[in-house]
Design an enzyme around this catalytic site. Structure first.
Site, mmCIF file in Angstrom:
data_model
loop_
_atom_site.group_PDB
_atom_site.id
_atom_site.type_symbol
_atom_site.label_atom_id
_atom_site.label_comp_id
_atom_site.label_asym_id
_atom_site.label_seq_id
_atom_site.Cartn_x
_atom_site.Cartn_y
_atom_site.Cartn_z
ATOM 1 N N ARG A 123 4.963 2.836 3.655
ATOM 2 C CA ARG A 123 6.309 3.173 4.106
ATOM 3 C C ARG A 123 6.780 4.482 3.476
ATOM 4 N NH1 ARG A 123 9.506 4.956 6.022
ATOM 5 N NH2 ARG A 123 11.646 4.415 6.525
ATOM 6 N N TYR A 169 5.953 -2.485 18.660
ATOM 7 C CA TYR A 169 6.199 -3.211 17.403
ATOM 8 C C TYR A 169 6.548 -4.674 17.678
ATOM 9 C CZ TYR A 169 9.291 -5.480 14.149
ATOM 10 O OH TYR A 169 9.901 -6.452 13.389
ATOM 11 N N HIS A 170 7.526 -4.896 18.576
ATOM 12 C CA HIS A 170 7.930 -6.280 18.848
ATOM 13 C C HIS A 170 6.756 -7.076 19.431
ATOM 14 C CE1 HIS A 170 12.106 -4.567 18.595
ATOM 15 N NE2 HIS A 170 12.326 -5.717 18.019
ATOM 16 N N LYS A 207 4.642 -8.736 16.910
ATOM 17 C CA LYS A 207 5.231 -9.957 16.346
ATOM 18 C C LYS A 207 5.006 -11.159 17.272
ATOM 19 C CE LYS A 207 7.139 -8.179 12.628
ATOM 20 N NZ LYS A 207 6.959 -8.636 11.246
ATOM 21 N N ARG A 213 15.511 4.399 24.799
ATOM 22 C CA ARG A 213 14.690 3.190 24.937
ATOM 23 C C ARG A 213 14.703 2.663 26.357
ATOM 24 N NH1 ARG A 213 15.545 -0.262 19.389
ATOM 25 N NH2 ARG A 213 16.020 1.522 18.053
ATOM 26 N N THR A 259 10.661 -11.603 14.089
ATOM 27 C CA THR A 259 11.840 -10.914 14.610
ATOM 28 C C THR A 259 12.496 -11.700 15.739
ATOM 29 O OG1 THR A 259 12.576 -8.901 15.735
ATOM 30 C CG2 THR A 259 10.324 -9.558 16.143
ATOM 31 N N ARG A 294 7.378 -1.763 10.809
ATOM 32 C CA ARG A 294 8.459 -2.535 11.413
ATOM 33 C C ARG A 294 9.422 -1.768 12.323
ATOM 34 N NH1 ARG A 294 13.428 -0.461 10.530
ATOM 35 N NH2 ARG A 294 13.940 -0.069 8.342
ATOM 36 N N ASN A 337 0.827 -1.217 0.000
ATOM 37 C CA ASN A 337 0.000 0.000 0.000
ATOM 38 C C ASN A 337 0.865 1.273 0.000
ATOM 39 O OD1 ASN A 337 1.000 -0.051 2.578
ATOM 40 N ND2 ASN A 337 -0.967 0.285 3.609
ATOM 41 N N GLN A 357 13.874 -12.978 12.359
ATOM 42 C CA GLN A 357 15.031 -12.318 11.747
ATOM 43 C C GLN A 357 15.703 -11.333 12.705
ATOM 44 O OE1 GLN A 357 15.752 -10.907 7.291
ATOM 45 N NE2 GLN A 357 14.265 -9.589 8.260
ATOM 46 N N SER A 399 9.112 -3.575 22.643
ATOM 47 C CA SER A 399 8.417 -2.384 22.115
ATOM 48 C C SER A 399 7.044 -2.840 21.636
ATOM 49 C CB SER A 399 9.192 -1.788 20.931
ATOM 50 O OG SER A 399 9.087 -2.646 19.801
ATOM 51 N N ARG A 413 22.927 2.907 10.317
ATOM 52 C CA ARG A 413 23.056 4.277 10.840
ATOM 53 C C ARG A 413 24.523 4.597 11.132
ATOM 54 N NH1 ARG A 413 19.399 7.437 13.338
ATOM 55 N NH2 ARG A 413 20.370 7.575 15.398
#
Ligand code: NAD
Ligand code: USQ
Length: 399
Positions: free
Chosen positions: A35, A189-190, A193, A330, A145, A101, A32, A216, A187, A249
């Site tokens: 991103r 996000y995690h 999963k 974090r 993940t 992600r 879609n 991953q 998080s 990064r």
């Protein structure tokens, strides 16, 4: 094979779609383009200039003579279009990359937390539900993940998905079982999963779906042999404080002369994999599906582990620059050891690209080449995990 690649416009999905197409598979990308819209929201962009989807697909056709299909579709919102696509194309396999992600993005605000949960969980559930409704025997390979496990153990290596345990029954009998390794997300996000894992376990049990879940590690690198065939095929490279992952990064920061942003002491140990190995692992997973009726096949998709401060030193040795220890935005362990099993992919023939043979090329061919496109104001991580935290970015960083 006929293959749908959900999330095929993204960092992992795009090179995977090209790799599978190059092997002669009939590939259709479903995405879609959310991103790309998130880049607009965050006022940032990929360090590499990524072409529009039409230009990408034209360049692929020019370079190889092969055609990849594209459906612009939100798999979390357009269930019936997804179902129709599946019933019309009758894919042998579906690869599911299509989730939000980034851990920092998922922690930015209540809106971002809710978006990540709604998007990721509904997307995954819609795919499972549509496969069942289609009545087709489709193998689903999902990108999960390493973070579902958390990043520490009681001293053993983290197994591939399942933890062997022994329970003692009321009669004193000792019974062995394999259970999903206890989830310990760091998080929102995690956390999505870890919920995905339960959807998969249920649909494998109840509907006998064939499912592979690829746990991953952090993906680094940019290009694969296929994305190098034409400039318009270049993969994305995220360096901003939300989507940029640590090693890419650091490579970019060294290339632009920005002090390398180690969070806290940099004692966090994480698992890593190069993008060329990601696409190869997905190929291997599709070629080795689980049997119908078996439990979800879980593989740890990573090739090496590193401590963040060691990565920073390695990058400085390769590319120069200096290290800046910044306060950690974090809520995570300051120091951890991480030992992970990855025998399943090695047994299938994976020959890993390691940091030692890929780093310098990444610095010279990507980070230095596109340095003029970098916006240094997008580098600091400003997303904090709780309101007790202050990202505390040093005001001199990058000036
Ligand atoms: P990405 O954000 O670059 O790509 C995801 C793609 O999915 C994007 O193109 C996005 O537009 C699309 N998408 C998201 N929601 C969608 C929806 N509802 N409908 C249709 N398309 C949608 O991310 P990535 O780095 O390529 O990661 C792909 C997958 O691999 C993710 O599920 C991620 O959790 C997993 N993963 C990534 C890494 C990493 O380091 N990048 C590491 C481990 C696991
Ligand atoms: N970190 C720094 N400095 C930075 C950026 C990150 O020290 O400038 C640290 C973080 O604090 C963290 C570690 O590096 O301890 C990893 O951060 P990351 O952003 O590279 O990775 P993460 O947030 O875990 O997420 C990435 C992907 C995600 C995937 C996950 C795999 O974005 O999609 O699921 O890696 S894993 O880490 O194995 O769970």
């Amino acid at each position: 094979m006929k293959i749908l690649v959900l999330g095929g416009d993204g960092f992992c999905g795009w090179p995977t779609a090209l790799h599978l197409s190059n092997l002669g598979h009939d590939v259709t990308i479903v995405d879609n383009l959310s991103r790309r819209n998130i880049d607009n929201e965050l006022e940032t962009n990929s360090l590499t200039p990524i072409a529009t989807m039409s230009k990408r697909l034209e360049a692929w056709k020019r370079a190889t003579g092969r055609t990849i299909g594209f459906e612009r579709l939100d798999i979390a919102k357009n269930y019936h279009r997804l179902l129709t696509l599946i019933t019309e194309t009758e894919p042998d396999s579906i690869v599911h990359f299509a989730e939000q992600r980034a851990a920092p993005y998922s922690m930015k605000s209540p809106m971002h937390k809710r978006y990540t949960v709604e998007n990721n969980l509904t997307a995954t559930h819609n795919v499972l539900c549509a496969i069942v409704e289609s009545g087709l025997d489709i193998h689903l390979a999902h990108l999960g993940t390493m973070g579902v496990y958390g990043y520490g153990t009681a001293g053993m290596k983290i197994p591939e998905g399942y933890l062997p345990i022994e329970v003692v029954t009321d009669d004193g009998e000792r019974v062995r079982q394999d259970i999903l390794y206890p989830a310990n997300p760091g998080s929102i996000y995690h956390m999505t999963k870890t919920q995905d894992q339960l959807f998969f376990a249920y649909y494998a049990k109840n509907d006998r779906l064939r499912i592979t879940d690829l746990h991953q590690g952090i993906v680094w690198g940019t290009n694969t042999p296929e994305t190098l065939l034409d400039d318009a095929l270049v993969n994305r490279f995220d360096y901003d404080g939300d989507y940029g992952t640590v090693l890419n990064r650091f490579l970019m920061q060294a290339a632009v002369g920005y002090p390398i942003t180690v969070h806290g002491t940099g004692g966090q140990t994480r698992a890593f994999i190069h993008i060329t190995d990601t696409v190869r692992c997905v190929q291997l997973a599709l070629e080795n599906p689980p049997d119908r009726g078996s439990k979800v096949k879980i593989l740890n998709q990573m090739t090496e582990t590193h401590r963040v401060r060691d990565l920073a030193k390695i990058v400085v040795d390769v590319a120069g620059g200096e290290i800046a220890n910044v306060p950690n935005p974090r809520n995570e362990d300051a120091e951890n050891d991480l030992n992970v099993r990855n025998d399943l992919f090695l047994d299938l023939g994976l020959n890993p690209t390691t940091l030692s043979n890929g780093l310098l090329d990444e610095v010279t061919s990507i980070a230095r080449r596109y340095v003029d496109r970098a916006d240094l104001t997008r580098i600091p991580c400003t997303s904090v995990w709780t309101d007790q935290q202050d990202p505390g970015i040093p005001s001199t960083a990058g000036e």
